[in-house]
Motif scaffolding. Structure first.
Motif, PDB file in Angstrom:
ATOM      1  N   ALA A  48     -15.037   6.580  42.952  1.00 17.78           N
ATOM      2  CA  ALA A  48     -16.489   6.654  43.117  1.00 17.78           C
ATOM      3  C   ALA A  48     -17.075   5.254  43.075  1.00 17.78           C
ATOM      4  CB  ALA A  48     -17.109   7.522  42.028  1.00 17.78           C
ATOM      5  N   ALA A  52     -22.436   6.940  42.394  1.00 19.85           N
ATOM      6  CA  ALA A  52     -21.560   8.109  42.527  1.00 19.85           C
ATOM      7  C   ALA A  52     -20.618   8.250  41.333  1.00 19.85           C
ATOM      8  CB  ALA A  52     -20.759   8.032  43.824  1.00 19.85           C
ATOM      9  N   PRO A 222     -21.324  12.354  48.749  1.00 15.19           N
ATOM     10  CA  PRO A 222     -21.195  13.348  47.684  1.00 15.19           C
ATOM     11  C   PRO A 222     -21.248  14.779  48.209  1.00 15.19           C
ATOM     12  CG  PRO A 222     -22.640  11.584  46.968  1.00 15.19           C
ATOM     13  CD  PRO A 222     -22.361  11.345  48.426  1.00 15.19           C
TER      14      PRO A 222
END
Length: 287
Positions: A48, A52, A222
């Protein structure tokens, strides 16, 4: 930078080594990973970037591995990189005898984590304590293994069994190799491991560490990675309340308690929890 990378971790480095290398290459401090892989293991390591990182706890729990168990050996780490504890001939084993033991490892089972693992006891990692010669009592953990399929069998004095294992988070394939060897009375250790699925990401769509650069950054949104969640789009009037952590009145929400991904103008702005006709913010992304 905001989103997820599907990294194919190479052998011989830790998951944290991969993070450090990506921080250096991308000149970005805020990078995290979902689901540690041992140094000997290869395969899918969800990464990530930016905000995120706050979404990592919401990745899909399901994982899949291809692992090779070598029988007749036990090691300190429960894999082939550890010091040899015991060795005995296992040439008498048959595939049929091994297959007869596999069903007991499918379902919700109690699994004792390896002595060399990243689990913390009293604030210290088990592997750090094991390296100092400490013997730490750790209770078994309940894990879930959905399926075990035999892919290959190589007979010999120390036979190799290659399996495809689908499981939930927290499952140690090293412990499975150890326990299968114990059940067969000859001992076992993990000789090879590749993770082929994790957090909704698959090995076929992964990218090597060497290929990642600011010019080649195959980010996934995402919404794509957290596709197991329902998603809702906010309008202009709702955005201010959301960014201040206030519940949003929404229609057509899933049952109470369900996690919901939230977007504005097609961009992920967080995760909420359904509560009747309201969406309660759990993670608010303002970047």
């Amino acid at each position: 930078m905001f989103g997820f990378l599907n990294l194919n971790k190479p052998a011989g480095c830790t998951s944290h080594d991969c993070i450090n290398e990506l921080r250096r290459r991308l000149r970005l401090k805020r990078i995290g990973h979902g689901g540690t892989l041992d140094p000997m293991a290869t395969g899918v390591l969800p990464i990530a970037l930016g905000a995120a990182t706050r979404l990592l706890p919401y990745l899909r729990d399901r994982k899949a591995y291809i692992g090779t168990v070598r029988f007749g050996l036990t090691t300190t780490t429960d894999d082939i990189t550890g010091d040899l504890c015991q060795e005995q001939p296992a040439g008498h084993l048959t595939l049929e005898a091994v297959q007869a033991q596999l069903p007991q490892f499918i379902g919700r089972i109690a699994q004792l984590p390896p002595a060399y693992s990243a689990i913390q006891v009293d604030g210290r990692r088990l592997y750090a304590r094991a390296r100092l010669g400490e013997v730490v009592s750790v209770p078994p953990r309940i894990v879930e293994i959905y399926d075990i399929a035999v892919l290959d069998w190589q007979p010999g004095e120390h036979p190799d069994l290659t399996l495809r294992i689908t499981c939930g988070g927290g499952t140690y394939i090293r412990a499975l190799a150890r326990d299968l060897g114990t059940a067969l009375g000859v001992g076992g250790t993990l000789a090879a491991l590749q993770r082929i699925e994790s957090g909704g990401l698959k090995i076929e769509e992964s990218h090597s560490l060497e290929s990642i650069s600011p010019e080649h950054l195959p980010l996934r949104s995402p919404q794509a990675v957290l596709a197991h969640l329902p998603w809702r789009e906010l309008n202009d009037a709702q955005l201010s309340d959301w960014c201040h952590g206030r519940p949003i009145v929404c229609g057509d929400l899933p049952p109470a308690g369900t996690l919901v991904g939230v977007t504005f103008a097609g961009v992920c702005v967080g995760i909420g929890a359904s509560g009747g006709d309201r969406l309660q913010p759990k993670v608010v992304l303002k970047e």
